[in-house]
Design an enzyme around this catalytic site. Structure first.
Site, PDB file in Angstrom:
ATOM      1  N   ARG A  40      36.348  19.215  72.818  1.00  0.00           N
ATOM      2  CA  ARG A  40      36.899  20.405  73.483  1.00  0.00           C
ATOM      3  C   ARG A  40      36.931  21.599  72.532  1.00  0.00           C
ATOM      4  O   ARG A  40      36.884  22.743  72.968  1.00  0.00           O
ATOM      5  CB  ARG A  40      38.281  20.063  74.060  1.00  0.00           C
ATOM      6  CG  ARG A  40      39.313  19.703  73.053  1.00  0.00           C
ATOM      7  CD  ARG A  40      40.505  18.947  73.657  1.00  0.00           C
ATOM      8  NE  ARG A  40      40.207  17.526  73.879  1.00  0.00           N
ATOM      9  CZ  ARG A  40      41.070  16.656  74.408  1.00  0.00           C
ATOM     10  NH1 ARG A  40      42.281  17.048  74.777  1.00  0.00           N
ATOM     11  NH2 ARG A  40      40.727  15.403  74.586  1.00  0.00           N
TER      12      ARG A  40
ATOM     13  N   LYS B  46      38.070   6.967  63.653  1.00  0.00           N
ATOM     14  CA  LYS B  46      38.126   5.958  64.703  1.00  0.00           C
ATOM     15  C   LYS B  46      38.265   4.574  64.090  1.00  0.00           C
ATOM     16  O   LYS B  46      37.678   4.298  63.045  1.00  0.00           O
ATOM     17  CB  LYS B  46      36.840   6.022  65.559  1.00  0.00           C
ATOM     18  CG  LYS B  46      36.784   7.252  66.457  1.00  0.00           C
ATOM     19  CD  LYS B  46      35.528   7.255  67.314  1.00  0.00           C
ATOM     20  CE  LYS B  46      35.436   8.494  68.176  1.00  0.00           C
ATOM     21  NZ  LYS B  46      36.433   8.541  69.260  1.00  0.00           N
TER      22      LYS B  46
HETATM   23  N1  BES Z   1      33.699  11.256  71.974  1.00  0.00           N
HETATM   24  C1  BES Z   1      35.017  10.814  72.241  1.00  0.00           C
HETATM   25  C2  BES Z   1      35.210  10.290  73.671  1.00  0.00           C
HETATM   26  C3  BES Z   1      34.431   9.059  74.065  1.00  0.00           C
HETATM   27  C4  BES Z   1      35.038   7.831  74.079  1.00  0.00           C
HETATM   28  C5  BES Z   1      33.111   9.167  74.484  1.00  0.00           C
HETATM   29  C6  BES Z   1      34.333   6.704  74.467  1.00  0.00           C
HETATM   30  C7  BES Z   1      32.411   8.042  74.865  1.00  0.00           C
HETATM   31  C8  BES Z   1      33.014   6.824  74.875  1.00  0.00           C
HETATM   32  C9  BES Z   1      36.000  11.965  72.039  1.00  0.00           C
HETATM   33  O1  BES Z   1      35.653  12.889  71.063  1.00  0.00           O
HETATM   34  C10 BES Z   1      37.275  11.350  71.624  1.00  0.00           C
HETATM   35  O2  BES Z   1      37.322  10.808  70.558  1.00  0.00           O
HETATM   36  N2  BES Z   1      38.276  11.461  72.479  1.00  0.00           N
HETATM   37  C11 BES Z   1      39.557  10.931  72.191  1.00  0.00           C
HETATM   38  C12 BES Z   1      40.565  11.995  72.565  1.00  0.00           C
HETATM   39  C13 BES Z   1      41.949  11.722  72.101  1.00  0.00           C
HETATM   40  C14 BES Z   1      42.033  11.775  70.581  1.00  0.00           C
HETATM   41  C15 BES Z   1      42.860  12.762  72.717  1.00  0.00           C
HETATM   42  C16 BES Z   1      39.738   9.681  73.052  1.00  0.00           C
HETATM   43  O3  BES Z   1      39.289   9.650  74.186  1.00  0.00           O
HETATM   44  O4  BES Z   1      40.325   8.729  72.546  1.00  0.00           O
HETATM   45 MN    MN Z   2      36.302  12.310  69.153  1.00  0.00          MN
END
Ligand code: BES
Ligand code: MN
Ligand code: ZN
Length: 517
Positions: free
Chosen positions: A370, A296
């Site tokens: 997921r 991230k």
């Molecule tokens: N844990 C995150 C989602 C999230 C984002 C939770 C903000 C709480 C606050 C999840 O694992 C994630 O990183 N999702 C990605 C998915 C994408 C790579 C398809 C996202 O939402 O950017």
């Molecule tokens: Mn994630």
């Protein structure tokens, strides 16, 4: 001299406490009692009185408050010092707004607004009263008061070492004063609301705990302790060797990059009850989400200790259901891993064989939730449940769709969806439905595996839900995306605090109560 940490342990009224890193895990929270009386005839040192916006103040107070200063609009507070025999020394008036708009949510918010002001006086006990003849009455009123008081009073002070006595002061008990005819109903509601409120507090504490202190083995240990605290919950933890032996390919793949091994946490309540429905709860237990090799960027990682919020909601809902002794067979499943970049991490392009045998093409290691949930959803089917309700901080897209005001709900069964929507509405833990049409399920199909873990950015929350539905089989399935509601940098309601909200606990607890009620 004994250290403050141990003094706290000794004081724990349940006679049981667990210390980790020297810090007690179980809280001894504010008690809420109910008795017959009236705050305006109470000589308490601190009183709280809810007041309707469309009602004049009684003569005993009218002289102390300028009508213009206190209009009784929702959550408005004013402190009055009546200096009259038989009245509280300090009285916190809190507005309830217009009488015909008072509902459970208004009561929860008013109780939360008032308790924070009352705590500032540094007294051990507080008396509280509400106007008579509210639309919300009896058990419903008692429950809303208790939930509002407990959640409004919530703070996460575990790591604060520099607080003055005044800053760290906690109220020991609130005495809710009611008319004689209301006593039994309100008392029952307060008992229920205390269980529900403390279930949310439990989940908030887990989520607010730093990732370094809730690695998957540590998160699993919290479940074991929950089982000790609430013996009707039995807990089984599968470690990395058992996950390997049984083929939990999703959990193992995501956990590979971390020095802390993954776990699969199984909680069960009511297995011995006859003629009751079986419901499986599945919660994302990602103890810290760095994104993995798709690390991230910017500040997207900052609050990712909250990525086990779905798991925490499952812990909280299990606790509430068991303490309420609901006639339900409830199974809580929490796949838990830490998503870290290292030489052992799973990679974009990898194909993962999950517990179900279905394969996942990994296109982005940051879409890891997921992947671990696939195993949890498949495992749930061995209980032959009437429904699977899954909770996860799954997609940032849920924040884009709904801001922080609703959990995203997707379901393969409309009556399950309707029940969850109604439960969220009445509990003040709202969800809003997004579709799971066939077209979305097409979007997650892969060329080289059965499904792929990335199909965005269009419809990012829905394609994640469609991916999960693939692993829920034919069981009525609902996915609650709490990414937006589980964590707040800035609270929205008076009974929230910055940080963890405990989203999902009240919604699921209410759904279960409605189901068996
Ligand atoms: N844990 C995150 C989602 C999230 C984002 C939770 C903000 C709480 C606050 C999840 O694992 C994630 O990183 N999702 C990605 C998915 C994408 C790579 C398809 C996202 O939402 O950017
Ligand atoms: Mn994630
Ligand atoms: Zn995540």
């Amino acid at each position: 001299m004994i250290s403050p940490a141990f003094a706290h342990l000794a004081l724990n009224s349940v006679g049981y406490a667990v210390a980790y890193c020297g810090i007690p895990f179980w809280r001894n929270d504010m008690k809420i009692e109910v008795s017959v009386g009236s705050v305006l005839e109470s000589a308490a040192s601190v009183g709280i009185l809810g007041w309707l916006g469309d009602t004049d103040l009684p003569d005993s107070l009218a002289s102390s408050v300028e009508a213009a200063d206190f209009t009784g609009k929702p959550n408005q507070t004013v402190v009055v010092y009546p200096r009259t025999e038989g009245l509280p020394t300090r009285l916190v008036l809190v507005g309830l707004g217009e009488a015909d708009k008072v509902d459970g949510e208004r009561i929860r918010q008013a109780a939360a607004s008032a308790i924070r002001v009352a705590r500032g006086f540094g007294e051990a006990t507080v008396a509280m009263g509400l106007p008579e003849g509210l639309v919300v009455a009896g058990a419903e009123l008692g429950e809303a008061v208790a939930v509002g008081l407990l959640l409004g009073n919530y703070r996460f002070l575990r790591y604060r070492t520099n607080l003055s006595d005044a800053e760290s002061h906690e109220i020991e008990a609130v005495e809710v004063l009611v008319g004689a005819t209301e006593l039994d109903a309100v008392s029952g509601g307060v008992a229920t609301g205390t269980i529900v409120g403390n279930g949310v507090v439990f989940a908030r504490d887990l989520v607010n705990t730093p990732g370094a202190e809730k690695t998957p083995p540590q998160l699993a240990q919290r479940a074991v302790e929950l089982g000790e605290q609430v013996p009707s919950i039995s807990v089984t933890v599968l470690d990395e060797n058992e996950l390997e032996a049984q083929g939990f390919g999703g959990v193992l793949a995501v956990g590979k990059g971390s020095d802390s091994p993954p776990r699969f946490i199984i909680m069960e309540y009511g297995a011995d009850l006859e003629g009751v429905p079986t419901v499986c709860l599945v919660g994302k237990g990602l103890t810290f989400d760095s994104g993995g090799l798709n690390i991230k960027v910017g500040d997207f990682m900052t609050n990712m200790k909250n990525d086990m919020g779905g798991g925490a909601a499952v812990y909280g809902a299990m606790k509430v259901a068991a303490e309420l002794q609901l006639p339900v067979h409830l199974v809580g499943l929490v796949p838990s891993a830490e998503n870290m970049p290292s030489g052992r991490s799973f990679r974009p392009g990898d194909v993962v064989t999950t517990l179900s045998g279905s394969t996942i093409e990994v296109l982005n290691t940051d879409a890891e939730g997921r992947v671990i949930l696939s195993d949890g959803l498949h495992y749930a089917q061995r209980y032959n449940p009437a429904a699977i309700v899954e909770l996860s901080t799954l997609t940032g897209a849920a924040i884009i769709a709904l801001a922080h005001h609703a959990t995203g709900l997707m379901s393969t069964d409309q009556s399950l969806a309707d029940a969850l929507l109604a439960a969220g509405e009445s509990a003040g833990d709202r969800a809003w439905q997004l579709p799971l049409w066939e077209e979305y399920r097409e979007m997650v199909k892969s060329e080289i595996a059965d499904v792929k873990n990335l199909a965005g950015p269009a419809g990012g929350s829905i394609t994640a839900g469609a991916f999960l539905a693939h692993f829920a089989g034919d069981v009525p399935f609902a996915h609650l995306d709490i990414a937006a509601t589980g964590w707040l940098d800035k609270p929205v309601k008076p009974y929230q605090a910055a940080g963890a909200t405990g989203a999902g606990v009240r919604l699921v607890a209410q759904y279960l109560r409605d189901l068996v009620g």
